[in-house]
Design a protein around this motif. Structure first.
Motif, short mmCIF file in Angstrom:
data_model
loop_
_atom_site.label_atom_id
_atom_site.label_comp_id
_atom_site.label_asym_id
_atom_site.label_seq_id
_atom_site.Cartn_x
_atom_site.Cartn_y
_atom_site.Cartn_z
N ASN A 126 0.92 -1.35 -0.04
CA ASN A 126 0.03 0.03 -0.09
C ASN A 126 0.95 1.35 0.06
O ASN A 126 0.47 2.22 0.30
CB ASN A 126 -1.02 0.11 1.30
CG ASN A 126 -0.29 -0.06 2.56
OD1 ASN A 126 0.98 0.07 2.68
ND2 ASN A 126 -0.89 0.04 3.55
N GLY A 127 2.27 1.28 -0.23
CA GLY A 127 3.08 2.22 -0.49
C GLY A 127 3.49 2.72 1.04
O GLY A 127 4.26 3.77 0.96
N GLN A 128 3.24 1.84 1.96
CA GLN A 128 3.77 2.37 3.26
C GLN A 128 4.70 1.50 3.76
O GLN A 128 4.87 0.26 3.48
CB GLN A 128 2.47 2.21 4.33
CG GLN A 128 1.62 3.19 3.63
CD GLN A 128 0.32 3.27 4.60
OE1 GLN A 128 0.59 3.37 5.88
NE2 GLN A 128 -0.72 3.43 4.20
N ASP A 129 5.70 1.89 4.58
CA ASP A 129 6.78 0.99 5.49
C ASP A 129 7.07 1.81 6.68
O ASP A 129 6.73 3.07 6.91
CB ASP A 129 8.05 1.10 4.58
CG ASP A 129 7.93 0.28 3.44
OD1 ASP A 129 7.71 -0.89 3.42
OD2 ASP A 129 8.21 0.65 2.36
N HIS A 130 7.37 1.07 7.71
CA HIS A 130 7.96 1.63 8.81
C HIS A 130 9.40 1.77 8.99
O HIS A 130 10.07 0.71 8.34
CB HIS A 130 7.31 0.75 9.99
CG HIS A 130 5.88 0.75 10.11
ND1 HIS A 130 5.23 1.55 10.73
CD2 HIS A 130 4.95 -0.18 9.89
CE1 HIS A 130 3.90 1.49 10.63
NE2 HIS A 130 3.71 0.44 10.07
N LEU A 166 -3.15 9.94 -2.04
CA LEU A 166 -2.80 8.83 -1.08
C LEU A 166 -3.20 9.06 -0.13
O LEU A 166 -3.48 9.87 0.70
CB LEU A 166 -1.22 9.11 -1.26
CG LEU A 166 -0.33 7.98 -0.64
CD1 LEU A 166 -0.33 6.75 -1.28
CD2 LEU A 166 1.34 8.37 -0.46
N SER A 167 -3.39 7.73 0.85
CA SER A 167 -3.98 7.41 2.19
C SER A 167 -2.86 6.70 2.98
O SER A 167 -2.16 5.66 2.27
CB SER A 167 -5.26 6.81 2.14
OG SER A 167 -5.70 6.79 3.65
N THR A 221 -4.99 7.72 10.19
CA THR A 221 -4.93 7.99 8.79
C THR A 221 -5.09 9.25 8.27
O THR A 221 -5.64 10.08 8.83
CB THR A 221 -6.27 7.19 7.99
OG1 THR A 221 -6.22 5.81 8.49
CG2 THR A 221 -6.06 7.14 6.56
N TRP A 222 -4.00 9.47 7.35
CA TRP A 222 -3.95 10.82 6.77
C TRP A 222 -4.17 10.88 5.31
O TRP A 222 -3.73 9.80 4.70
CB TRP A 222 -2.47 11.38 7.22
CG TRP A 222 -2.27 11.76 8.64
CD1 TRP A 222 -2.20 10.85 9.55
CD2 TRP A 222 -2.27 13.05 9.18
NE1 TRP A 222 -2.24 11.69 10.86
CE2 TRP A 222 -2.18 12.97 10.59
CE3 TRP A 222 -2.75 14.39 8.59
CZ2 TRP A 222 -2.45 13.92 11.33
CZ3 TRP A 222 -2.80 15.24 9.41
CH2 TRP A 222 -2.50 15.14 10.88
#
Length: 150
Positions: free
Chosen positions: A6-10, A122-123, A110-111
Protein backbone atom coordinates in the motif's frame (compact mmCIF):
# COMPACT_ATOMS: atom_id res chain seq x y z
CA UNK A 1 12.35 -2.45 4.20
CA UNK A 2 9.72 -4.67 2.77
CA UNK A 3 6.69 -2.95 1.32
CA UNK A 4 3.19 -3.68 2.49
CA UNK A 5 1.68 -3.27 -0.97
CA UNK A 6 0.00 0.00 0.00
CA UNK A 7 3.02 2.29 -0.39
CA UNK A 8 3.78 2.33 3.32
CA UNK A 9 6.72 1.11 5.38
CA UNK A 10 7.84 1.59 8.95
CA UNK A 11 11.32 2.98 9.53
CA UNK A 12 13.44 3.85 12.54
CA UNK A 13 13.37 7.48 13.67
CA UNK A 14 16.94 8.05 12.45
CA UNK A 15 16.08 7.25 8.82
CA UNK A 16 16.79 10.82 7.64
CA UNK A 17 19.78 11.83 9.70
CA UNK A 18 20.92 14.10 6.88
CA UNK A 19 17.56 15.87 6.28
CA UNK A 20 16.02 18.83 8.12
CA UNK A 21 12.71 20.20 9.32
CA UNK A 22 11.93 22.91 11.85
CA UNK A 23 9.31 23.63 14.46
CA UNK A 24 5.94 24.99 13.38
CA UNK A 25 5.82 28.72 12.83
CA UNK A 26 2.68 30.81 12.61
CA UNK A 27 2.42 34.39 11.41
CA UNK A 28 -0.57 36.70 11.09
CA UNK A 29 -0.57 36.75 7.28
CA UNK A 30 -0.24 32.98 6.89
CA UNK A 31 -1.79 31.44 10.05
CA UNK A 32 -1.06 27.73 9.70
CA UNK A 33 1.86 25.35 10.43
CA UNK A 34 4.96 25.49 8.23
CA UNK A 35 8.05 23.39 7.67
CA UNK A 36 9.34 25.20 4.58
CA UNK A 37 12.58 26.69 3.36
CA UNK A 38 10.99 30.14 2.89
CA UNK A 39 10.98 30.30 6.69
CA UNK A 40 14.26 28.43 7.08
CA UNK A 41 16.86 28.86 4.36
CA UNK A 42 18.85 25.94 5.84
CA UNK A 43 16.01 23.41 5.46
CA UNK A 44 17.22 20.15 3.97
CA UNK A 45 20.84 20.72 5.03
CA UNK A 46 20.96 19.12 8.48
CA UNK A 47 19.37 16.50 10.70
CA UNK A 48 15.61 16.14 10.90
CA UNK A 49 14.12 16.66 14.34
CA UNK A 50 11.10 14.40 14.80
CA UNK A 51 8.63 14.87 17.64
CA UNK A 52 7.35 11.28 17.95
CA UNK A 53 6.25 9.09 20.81
CA UNK A 54 3.01 7.99 22.41
CA UNK A 55 0.28 8.67 19.87
CA UNK A 56 2.44 10.89 17.63
CA UNK A 57 4.35 9.57 14.62
CA UNK A 58 6.10 11.03 11.60
CA UNK A 59 5.82 10.64 7.84
CA UNK A 60 8.53 10.76 5.17
CA UNK A 61 6.93 11.22 1.74
CA UNK A 62 9.43 10.36 -1.01
CA UNK A 63 8.74 12.25 -4.24
CA UNK A 64 10.17 12.75 -7.72
CA UNK A 65 12.73 15.55 -8.02
CA UNK A 66 10.22 17.49 -10.12
CA UNK A 67 8.29 18.27 -6.92
CA UNK A 68 11.19 20.06 -5.17
CA UNK A 69 9.86 23.38 -3.87
CA UNK A 70 6.24 22.19 -3.90
CA UNK A 71 4.28 22.42 -0.66
CA UNK A 72 2.43 19.12 -0.27
CA UNK A 73 -0.70 19.26 1.88
CA UNK A 74 -1.84 16.56 4.28
CA UNK A 75 -4.92 16.30 6.49
CA UNK A 76 -6.42 13.82 8.93
CA UNK A 77 -8.74 11.48 7.00
CA UNK A 78 -12.27 12.83 6.90
CA UNK A 79 -11.16 16.31 8.03
CA UNK A 80 -10.08 17.68 4.65
CA UNK A 81 -10.27 21.32 5.75
CA UNK A 82 -7.62 20.74 8.48
CA UNK A 83 -4.70 20.73 6.06
CA UNK A 84 -1.09 21.51 6.79
CA UNK A 85 1.83 21.41 4.41
CA UNK A 86 5.57 21.02 4.14
CA UNK A 87 7.89 21.68 1.25
CA UNK A 88 9.52 18.92 -0.78
CA UNK A 89 13.29 19.35 -0.39
CA UNK A 90 16.38 17.60 -1.68
CA UNK A 91 17.91 15.68 1.22
CA UNK A 92 21.50 14.51 1.02
CA UNK A 93 22.20 11.05 2.35
CA UNK A 94 25.69 9.60 2.57
CA UNK A 95 25.81 8.37 -1.05
CA UNK A 96 22.81 9.94 -2.81
CA UNK A 97 20.20 12.66 -2.76
CA UNK A 98 16.54 11.89 -2.18
CA UNK A 99 13.57 14.23 -2.54
CA UNK A 100 11.08 14.19 0.31
CA UNK A 101 8.55 16.05 2.41
CA UNK A 102 8.95 15.29 6.12
CA UNK A 103 5.98 15.66 8.46
CA UNK A 104 7.70 15.45 11.86
CA UNK A 105 4.72 15.26 14.22
CA UNK A 106 1.45 13.68 13.07
CA UNK A 107 -1.20 12.23 15.36
CA UNK A 108 -1.57 8.48 14.94
CA UNK A 109 -4.27 7.62 12.43
CA UNK A 110 -5.05 7.82 8.75
CA UNK A 111 -3.89 10.88 6.80
CA UNK A 112 -4.77 12.04 3.28
CA UNK A 113 -2.05 13.46 1.01
CA UNK A 114 -3.24 16.07 -1.51
CA UNK A 115 -1.98 17.04 -4.97
CA UNK A 116 -1.67 20.68 -5.98
CA UNK A 117 -4.92 20.42 -7.95
CA UNK A 118 -6.82 19.51 -4.77
CA UNK A 119 -7.14 15.80 -5.56
CA UNK A 120 -6.46 13.24 -2.84
CA UNK A 121 -3.52 11.14 -4.09
CA UNK A 122 -2.64 8.90 -1.19
CA UNK A 123 -3.95 7.59 2.13
CA UNK A 124 -1.30 6.86 4.75
CA UNK A 125 -1.61 5.17 8.15
CA UNK A 126 0.65 6.79 10.77
CA UNK A 127 1.48 4.82 13.93
CA UNK A 128 2.40 6.56 17.17
CA UNK A 129 6.11 6.44 18.01
CA UNK A 130 7.10 5.36 14.49
CA UNK A 131 8.31 6.88 11.24
CA UNK A 132 6.18 5.92 8.26
CA UNK A 133 7.64 6.13 4.75
CA UNK A 134 5.71 6.20 1.51
CA UNK A 135 6.26 7.23 -2.07
CA UNK A 136 4.35 9.80 -4.14
CA UNK A 137 2.34 7.80 -6.69
CA UNK A 138 3.63 7.92 -10.27
CA UNK A 139 0.04 8.56 -11.35
CA UNK A 140 -2.09 10.32 -8.73
CA UNK A 141 -4.87 7.98 -7.68
CA UNK A 142 -2.81 4.86 -8.45
CA UNK A 143 -1.49 2.70 -5.61
CA UNK A 144 1.89 4.02 -4.46
CA UNK A 145 4.94 1.73 -4.51
CA UNK A 146 6.85 1.16 -1.29
CA UNK A 147 9.64 3.57 -0.38
CA UNK A 148 13.18 2.43 -1.03
CA UNK A 149 15.60 2.09 1.85
CA UNK A 150 19.30 1.49 2.19
Amino acid sequence: MAGTGNGQDHAPADVLLDGHAHADEVDRAHPHPHHVSAHNPHAGQGPVVLDIGGDVGALVLHTPGSLVGTEVEISPAGRDQERRHVEVLPRRLSHRTVFAAVYPDLAAGTWTVWAGDGAAVLSVEVQGGQVQECRWPERPGAPAPAAETD
